[in-house]
Design an enzyme around this catalytic site. Structure first.
Site, PDB file in Angstrom:
ATOM      1  N   ASP A 139     121.470  -3.944  13.991  1.00 25.16           N
ATOM      2  CA  ASP A 139     122.464  -3.229  14.794  1.00 25.16           C
ATOM      3  C   ASP A 139     122.360  -3.674  16.257  1.00 25.16           C
ATOM      4  O   ASP A 139     121.276  -3.623  16.841  1.00 25.16           O
ATOM      5  CB  ASP A 139     122.153  -1.723  14.674  1.00 25.16           C
TER       6      ASP A 139
ATOM      7  N   SER B 286     125.989   6.813  15.848  1.00 28.16           N
ATOM      8  CA  SER B 286     126.281   6.247  17.165  1.00 28.16           C
ATOM      9  C   SER B 286     126.259   7.336  18.236  1.00 28.16           C
ATOM     10  O   SER B 286     125.293   8.085  18.323  1.00 28.16           O
ATOM     11  CB  SER B 286     127.632   5.528  17.091  1.00 28.16           C
TER      12      SER B 286
END
Ligand SMILES: *[C@@H]1O[C@H](CO)[C@@H](O)[C@H](O)[C@H]1NC(C)=O
Ligand SMILES: *[C@@H]1O[C@H](CO)[C@@H](O)[C@H](O)[C@H]1NC(C)=O
Ligand SMILES: *[C@@H]1O[C@H](CO)[C@@H](O)[C@H](O)[C@H]1NC(C)=O
Ligand SMILES: *[C@@H]1O[C@H](CO)[C@@H](O)[C@H](O)[C@H]1NC(C)=O
Ligand SMILES: *[C@@H]1O[C@H](CO)[C@@H](O)[C@H](O)[C@H]1NC(C)=O
Ligand SMILES: *[C@@H]1O[C@H](CO)[C@@H](O)[C@H](O)[C@H]1NC(C)=O
Length: 550
Positions: free
Chosen positions: A475, A195
């Protein structure tokens, strides 16, 4: 991302679950069939020993961006080491904690890709805490003083954070290994992050590729945006379609009422959800979308918290969708309650949806508190946003978003179907930046995030030697990562691995199980590939090292 301390959680990395994410659609089915089969109880971990490093507060003393020098030249940055698998001469694997404390990620020294790499190569695992998270704060006096004021936050930039990684690798002396020089570039340092930390890994390989030997950027959110409607696209494509359609239809009808300023109808709609007290229709729209999630903040588990790893994440998203599309007729009368406002059309599954929110979201407001306060579902109290004593990571993450990544900012999709009312656009979220970070003496927040500070590293085009880029096909952050459907396809090579876990969510390779053979096949596959390319990099290290000094 959490703004309201009691209620709301972070999006980028679901802090509450240790870190994140979820079980794929396929995996969920397996778990339902045989819940015990997949569950592996995690070993009890003693409190990992924490060390501190004297980190430079300002790596760029000549850059006018930073104003006057820091009160203290250095601050104490935490790191955690696990040398269980280490043998003299082995590589160093550094995991960037990103927008969490080091402790919040400590289990990744026991299981998951960093532990597996250390085991496979006689390496040492280290977690480096990101500045301004956990207890690694520049300006040590700030905790007792003015807190995370706008001025005290001025050392929180991506440039400083990636310089921390390079400086740490060049100067650290690891306790019990002081007799060995483990520093970069004499030793191969390989960094991992997911991330925001994944983006930093990619940026570090671009900026400090002569210091750090390799990096794995997992779901690295390398592209900054202002407004990120794409967050919903993977959900719309991959979530149960009857659930998606019901919510989209309800959102269309709600937006019609908003556009025609039908106040009586909107009041009735809010009442149906038990949220009549909310004055700003956008606060209402955000609240009823909490179970779906958003790029910034929400109080319950969402699509992003699905995780294949039974020790992480939550299946709440599916519970929500099952409830919305339930065929139990208990709440179906509600579906026609607003029909008179929409030409007789039924609001299919409105009763189910409203009941779920009433049962699971509304009660998160503490008893006696005002539903419309910042403590609950209102987002219009500027004073509450300005509180500088939030050291949980939420405020730091919001600051990073407001300054340069833009990743807090919400905007419902326009010109296509939407799971979130289109009344929510970036003007709604930008106010939070202004309220949270009033002008300081030395530092002010920009009127809009300076995306170039983030995108200058290459954004979706970013690539480098020995930089692996691993993403997930389901995602919600996919469009900010190099496997974005709007991105640039490139070959997958051992030197520049480029790999999409098709059924994977947000950095699902970070997690692992103690019993590796019990990991799902698609996770074992990426872990095996990661071990393979890292071994191939390590084989070339002496050549690289010789090239640096020549
Ligand atoms: C280090 O990792 C090993 C192997 O996973 C584990 O057994 C040990 O408990 C860890 N040590 C610490 C201090 O976390
Ligand atoms: C500077 O560091 C010292 C020692 O860590 C600390 O006691 C002091 O409060 C710091 N000063 C400021 C202004 O933060
Ligand atoms: C329908 O929902 C109501 C309220 O949740 C519950 O009491 C009832 O048992 C459900 N009926 C069926 C057939 O599942
Ligand atoms: C809708 O309008 C009709 C005609 O005015 C009225 O009879 C009916 O009660 C209304 N239904 C609802 C749910 O308000
Ligand atoms: C706004 O927030 C502050 C700080 O949390 C609180 O003291 C104040 O009562 C709030 N004001 C309103 C109108 O709710
Ligand atoms: C590890 O997992 C595999 C596959 O699920 C299973 O067959 C094996 O018994 C497990 N081993 C241990 C030690 O639990």
């Amino acid at each position: 991302m959490r703004i309201r301390p009691t209620l709301v959680l972070l999006a980028l990395v679901g802090l509450v679950f240790g870190d994140d994410l979820s079980r794929s659609l396929l995996q969920r089915k397996l778990v339902t069939e045989d819940p015990k089969g997949l569950r592996v109880v995690s070993r009890q971990v003693g409190a990992p020993s924490s060390n501190t490093f004297n980190q430079i507060t300002n790596h760029f003393p000549n850059d006018p961006f930073y104003g006057p020098p820091p009160a203290n030249e250095t601050f104490l940055q935490n790191y955690i080491v696990n040398d269980t698998f280490y043998k003299a001469g082995g590589p160093i694997f550094l995991l960037d904690s990103g927008e969490t404390s080091a402790r919040g990620r400590s289990r990744f020294l026991l299981t998951g890709i960093v532990a597996e790499l250390a085991q496979a190569t006689n390496g040492m695992g280290i977690i480096l805490e990101h500045r301004y998270y956990g207890t690694s704060f520049p300006e040590p006096g700030l905790v007792s003083g003015e807190g995370l004021s706008t001025d005290n936050l001025r050392w929180l930039t991506t440039d400083q954070s990636i310089a921390d990684i390079a400086y740490f690798a060049q100067h650290v002396s690891i306790p019990s290994h002081e007799d060995e020089d483990l520093t970069a570039p004499g030793r191969p340092w390989i960094i991992y992050g997911g991330s925001l930390a994944g983006a930093e890994v990619a940026f570090t390989m671009r900026e400090y590729g002569d210091v750090i030997y390799g990096g794995i950027s997992s779901s690295g959110t390398v592209q900054a945006f202002k407004g990120y409607p794409q967050w919903y696209y993977t959900i719309q494509e991959n979530a149960p379609q009857d659930c998606v359609r019901s919510i989209e239809d309800i959102v269309d009808k709600m937006d019609l009422l908003i556009n025609t300023k039908n106040t009586p109808a909107l009041t009735e709609l809010k009442s149906i959800f038990g949220l009549k007290a909310l004055q700003d229709i956008r606060d209402f729209a955000l609240t009823i979308a909490f179970p779906i999630g958003n790029p910034m903040f929400y109080p319950t588990s969402t699509w992003q918290e699905l995780n294949w790893d039974p020790n992480a994440g939550s299946d709440d998203f599916f519970v929500f969708c099952d409830a919305v599309t339930s065929t139990n007729s208990t709440f179906s009368a509600v579906d026609s309650q607003l029909s008179n406002y929409t030409g007789g059309a039924i609001w299919k599954n409105l009763g189910n949806y409203a009941n779920y929110i009433k049962t699971n979201v509304v009660p998160l407001c503490p008893p006696g508190a005002d539903l419309d306060s910042n403590e609950c579902f209102g987002t219009h109290n500027a004073t509450a946003f300005a509180n500088p004593f939030d050291f949980s990571g939420n405020r730091a993450y919001l600051y990073q978003s407001c300054l340069e990544s833009g990743q807090w900012s919400q905007g419902a999709p326009l010109g296509r179907r939407s799971l979130l009312s289109r009344s929510i656009q970036t003007d709604y979220t930008q106010r939070w930046c202004e309220w949270s970070f009033p002008d300081g003496q030395f530092n002010t927040i920009p009127a809009s995030p300076i995306l170039e500070r983030w995108n200058k590293f290459g954004a979706l085009k970013l690539q480098a030697d020995r930089l692996a880029q691993v993403d997930g096909g389901i995602d919600p952050w996919q469009y900010a990562c190099v496997h974005s459907p709007d991105g640039f396809k490139r070959p997958n090579t051992l030197l520049r691995p480029y790999y999409e876990i098709k059924k994977g969510g947000h950095h699902w390779d970070e997690n692992g199980l103690l019993n590796i053979t019990a990991e799902p096949d698609f996770i074992q596959s990426i872990h095996k590939y990661e071990i393979k390319f890292v071994k191939s990099w390590l084989a070339d290290f002496p050549k690289w090292r010789a090239g640096l000094s020549s």
